[in-house]
Structure formats: C-alpha cells, structure tokens
Design a protein around this motif. Structure first.
Motif, PDB file in Angstrom:
ATOM      1  N   VAL A 162      -0.460   5.399  10.072  1.00 27.38           N
ATOM      2  CA  VAL A 162      -1.154   6.678  10.006  1.00 27.38           C
ATOM      3  C   VAL A 162      -1.158   7.219   8.569  1.00 27.38           C
ATOM      4  CG1 VAL A 162      -1.140   9.060  10.838  1.00 27.38           C
ATOM      5  CG2 VAL A 162      -0.581   7.211  12.389  1.00 27.38           C
ATOM      6  N   ILE A 163      -0.098   6.972   7.825  1.00 25.79           N
ATOM      7  CA  ILE A 163      -0.027   7.400   6.431  1.00 25.79           C
ATOM      8  C   ILE A 163      -0.618   6.277   5.580  1.00 25.79           C
ATOM      9  CG2 ILE A 163       1.487   8.110   4.547  1.00 25.79           C
ATOM     10  CD1 ILE A 163       3.502   9.020   6.726  1.00 25.79           C
ATOM     11  N   PRO A 164      -1.807   6.509   4.981  1.00 22.03           N
ATOM     12  CA  PRO A 164      -2.472   5.431   4.236  1.00 22.03           C
ATOM     13  C   PRO A 164      -1.761   5.105   2.928  1.00 22.03           C
ATOM     14  CG  PRO A 164      -3.686   7.477   4.004  1.00 22.03           C
ATOM     15  CD  PRO A 164      -2.566   7.741   4.967  1.00 22.03           C
ATOM     16  N   LYS A 165      -1.992   3.897   2.416  1.00 15.89           N
ATOM     17  CA  LYS A 165      -1.401   3.495   1.137  1.00 15.89           C
ATOM     18  C   LYS A 165      -1.904   4.365  -0.001  1.00 15.89           C
ATOM     19  CE  LYS A 165      -0.467  -1.206   2.516  1.00 15.89           C
ATOM     20  NZ  LYS A 165      -0.678  -2.616   2.299  1.00 15.89           N
ATOM     21  N   SER A 166      -3.119   4.894   0.140  1.00 17.08           N
ATOM     22  CA  SER A 166      -3.695   5.761  -0.897  1.00 17.08           C
ATOM     23  C   SER A 166      -2.951   7.089  -1.018  1.00 17.08           C
ATOM     24  CB  SER A 166      -5.173   6.020  -0.606  1.00 17.08           C
ATOM     25  OG  SER A 166      -5.315   6.720   0.617  1.00 17.08           O
ATOM     26  N   PHE A 167      -2.075   7.384  -0.057  1.00 19.91           N
ATOM     27  CA  PHE A 167      -1.296   8.628  -0.070  1.00 19.91           C
ATOM     28  C   PHE A 167      -0.576   8.801  -1.405  1.00 19.91           C
ATOM     29  CE2 PHE A 167       2.403  11.244   0.660  1.00 19.91           C
ATOM     30  CZ  PHE A 167       1.941  12.231   1.505  1.00 19.91           C
ATOM     31  N   TYR A 168       0.021   7.732  -1.905  1.00 20.35           N
ATOM     32  CA  TYR A 168       0.841   7.797  -3.117  1.00 20.35           C
ATOM     33  C   TYR A 168       0.017   8.021  -4.387  1.00 20.35           C
ATOM     34  CZ  TYR A 168       4.383   6.176   0.086  1.00 20.35           C
ATOM     35  OH  TYR A 168       5.239   6.074   1.152  1.00 20.35           O
ATOM     36  N   LYS A 169      -1.294   7.827  -4.301  1.00 20.08           N
ATOM     37  CA  LYS A 169      -2.169   8.040  -5.457  1.00 20.08           C
ATOM     38  C   LYS A 169      -2.743   9.460  -5.486  1.00 20.08           C
ATOM     39  CE  LYS A 169      -3.515   3.215  -5.529  1.00 20.08           C
ATOM     40  NZ  LYS A 169      -4.606   2.257  -5.328  1.00 20.08           N
TER      41      LYS A 169
END
Length: 126
Positions: A85-92
C-alpha cells in the motif's frame, strides 16, 4: 449583551480548537506531509540503519488505545496488508502533501516502531 457575546465566543473557541480523538480500531483519513524517519533496528546480525515511512500531521490528534492515550503530530505508517500500500515513490516525496487512510492505531508500547503511535495504512495518496 456583551456578556452573551463573550460567552458565545468562548463556547465556539473551545469546540473549534478541540483535538480530535481516535480509537485504536477506528478507520480515519488523515492529512499531512510525507516524512521519512531514520532509526536503528536490532536484528540477528546487530543493529542496522533503517528508514520508516511517516506522516507529519496538519494538526495534533489523540490516539486512545488499551495501552493508554497519546497526543501526537507524527505517526509512523505500517503496511500490514501485504499489498504494498505504501509505494516505493513515498521516499522521494518528503515534505509533499499526503492523505492517508488508517484502519487502526497502535500505541508505542505494543508495536515495533519509533513514534508515539503507529497507523495501519490501507490507502496512500499524494
């Protein structure tokens, strides 16, 4: 007349500035900004640096659980669904606006996290 006006202003200000309270099983939509917390996690091989997704809320909330009440503006996010649910793009997207739907909350005493409370995420939108 002045007394009535002062009384009404006081009554309205108390209800307007009340901190929202949520129970541990409650589904809630929260708004804030993307944050990434850094911390150490103990593993079998020793301590490792790790990054934790979090939301810095627009206003404080009170989380009421069996383990007690906490007031916080910072929630660590946990994806317990297994559906990424938490996408990898979250950290960007650190610092950008974020809307999160939480299925429930956990107090810091009964879950592995580094904030006062943890949000079980079911939906994230930027």
């Amino acid at each position: 007349m002045k007394k009535i006006l002062v009384f009404l202003c006081m009554a309205l200000s108390q209800t307007t500035f009340a901190i929202p309270t949520f129970n541990e099983e409650q589904t809630v939509v929260l708004k804030g900004k993307v944050q990434v917390l850094k911390g150490l996690e103990d593993t079998y091989f020793g301590a490792e640096n790790d990054r934790y997704p979090a939301i810095s809320l627009n206003q404080s909330i009170i989380v009421n659980t069996m383990d007690g009440k906490v007031t916080t503006r910072l929630l660590q996010l946990a994806d317990l669904t297994g559906k990424n649910v938490i996408p990898k793009s979250f950290y960007k997207n650190v610092g950008k606006p974020l809307t999160v739907t939480c299925k429930g909350f956990y107090h810091s005493d009964n879950a592995h996290h580094i904030t006062k409370a943890l949000c079980q995420v079911i939906k994230v939108s930027f």
